[in-house]
Design an enzyme around this catalytic site. Structure first.
Site, PDB file in Angstrom:
ATOM      1  N   CYS A 135      -0.578  31.245   1.132  1.00 51.86           N
ATOM      2  CA  CYS A 135       0.697  30.818   0.553  1.00 51.86           C
ATOM      3  C   CYS A 135       1.773  31.905   0.556  1.00 51.86           C
ATOM      4  O   CYS A 135       2.950  31.604   0.359  1.00 51.86           O
ATOM      5  CB  CYS A 135       0.453  30.317  -0.863  1.00 51.86           C
ATOM      6  SG  CYS A 135      -0.871  29.087  -0.948  1.00 51.86           S
ATOM      7  N   HIS A 137       6.964  29.212  -3.077  1.00 57.17           N
ATOM      8  CA  HIS A 137       5.873  28.441  -2.481  1.00 57.17           C
ATOM      9  C   HIS A 137       5.694  27.158  -3.276  1.00 57.17           C
ATOM     10  O   HIS A 137       5.621  27.179  -4.513  1.00 57.17           O
ATOM     11  CB  HIS A 137       4.586  29.261  -2.492  1.00 57.17           C
ATOM     12  CG  HIS A 137       3.356  28.441  -2.312  1.00 57.17           C
ATOM     13  ND1 HIS A 137       3.165  27.627  -1.214  1.00 57.17           N
ATOM     14  CD2 HIS A 137       2.249  28.271  -3.108  1.00 57.17           C
ATOM     15  CE1 HIS A 137       2.008  27.008  -1.338  1.00 57.17           C
ATOM     16  NE2 HIS A 137       1.433  27.377  -2.469  1.00 57.17           N
ATOM     17  N   ASN A 161       1.242  20.383  -0.789  1.00 56.21           N
ATOM     18  CA  ASN A 161       1.096  21.830  -0.637  1.00 56.21           C
ATOM     19  C   ASN A 161       0.547  22.122   0.758  1.00 56.21           C
ATOM     20  O   ASN A 161      -0.635  21.917   1.038  1.00 56.21           O
ATOM     21  CB  ASN A 161       0.147  22.361  -1.710  1.00 56.21           C
ATOM     22  CG  ASN A 161      -0.039  23.873  -1.651  1.00 56.21           C
ATOM     23  OD1 ASN A 161       0.221  24.510  -0.632  1.00 56.21           O
ATOM     24  ND2 ASN A 161      -0.508  24.451  -2.739  1.00 56.21           N
TER      25      ASN A 161
END
Length: 334
Positions: free
Chosen positions: A112, A259, A289
């Site tokens: 990430c 993120h 995500n």
């Protein structure tokens, strides 16, 4: 003399998995409540014979519809879903895309925080005179690591690839970046089996965690509460350090693009930092995500809504434990 983010393109796989689809698999879970809290409605997963590299090629081809691929003199490829343990996927990408042979290419294994690391790498290559046009590729297929009975992670993670062109510029449009690492938390987000330490198990035992979630050591495990605690304890103060490093006040940044982990976590940090909602971009509903791809996807989408160049604080954080962030300036022509 400096560097600038010149263009971004991204792709999702064709297979869309909606909350309604997951509801059929997990009928006892309230996905309407999940959607409201976490902010994810759809995620996209690759087919069985499709890889992150396939997505990467598509994202790059999309980028080259408006950018000259012959200008590329360096490939930075960020993935935790490589084609092989060796060779380097970036080298294969060079061949598949038909790029020049007198260029640099390497992979780096980050999740990430990968995009923010990559932007800083690209800036360093450009400002040191080693390259002028960097192809930064982020590509992930976490769906391949998800256990069929792991409701939490199946709801959160999606697959994607993004291709970003970072080029030499007369003006510096990429500011200062900072980094953080805490390897003691390596096991908070992990696939234990399949590399050098532990081989894949033929019949791995199912392990239950959380609320009716299951995984095996061949699959992705995430300790959600611990990851949330890490994010809450580290990232707000780190964001303040990034602002200070770039001599900018909290209110003077045009936008914050973190993120895209989940909406609840993002809003928790936003409130802690006292950032107005209109300056804090959240883009999770369609895609979920996508690990190292969330920030470039968000930047591309956000750029389409602005009319002038803007200063953006980008912050990545997650698996490792790893975090990084800095200041960039983008316009509406990404």
């Amino acid at each position: 003399m400096g560097a600038t983010i010149k263009a971004i393109e991204y792709v999702f796989p064709k297979q869309k998995i909606s909350n309604d689809d997951l509801q059929k698999q997990f009928p006892d879970y309230d996905f309407a409540k999940f959607e409201d809290k976490v902010g994810i409605k759809n995620r996209y997963w690759v087919e069985e014979n499709e890889t992150a590299f396939d997505l990467a090629k598509k994202a790059c081809s999309k980028l080259f519809e408006n950018c000259n691929k012959n200008d590329i003199d360096y490939i930075l490829y960020c993935t935790q879903s490589p084609e092989y343990f060796l060779p380097t996927t970036a080298c294969i990408l060079q061949g598949e895309l038909g790029l020049r042979k007198n260029i640099g290419a390497f992979d780096f294994n980050l999740g990430c925080s990968g995009f923010t690391y990559g932007v800083s790498f690209a800036k360093a290559l450009i400002n040191s005179g080693q390259a002028k046009n960097i192809l930064l590729v982020t590509a992930e297929t976490y769906s391949k690591y998800l256990h069929p009975k792991d409701r939490s992670n199946r709801a959160i993670f999606g697959d994607a690839a993004a291709a970003t062109l970072i080029s030499f510029s007369e003006e510096e449009n990429i500011g200062e970046f900072l980094f953080g690492t805490d390897g003691s938390g390596y096991d908070k987000l992990i696939v234990r089996n399949g590399a050098s330490k532990f081989p894949l198990e033929e019949n791995p035992s199912e392990i239950e965690y959380g609320t009716e979630n299951k995984y095996t050591n061949n699959h992705l495990y995430m300790n959600g509460p611990e990851v949330f605690n890490f994010t809450n304890e580290v990232i707000p103060d780190f964001t303040k350090e990034v602002l200070a490093k770039n001599n900018i006040e909290t209110d003077n940044a045009s936008q914050y693009v973190f993120h895209q982990a989940n909406k609840f976590m993002l809003n928790f940090m936003r409130k802690k930092l006292k950032i107005n909602p209109e300056k804090f971009y959240i883009n999770l509903e369609d895609g979920g995500n996508t690990v190292s791809c969330t920030i470039p996807i968000a930047l591309k989408k956000y750029s389409q809504s602005i009319k002038t160049s803007q200063n953006i604080i980008i912050i990545g954080f997650g698996v490792g434990l790893s975090w990084s962030g800095g200041l960039i300036n983008i316009n509406n022509k990404l």
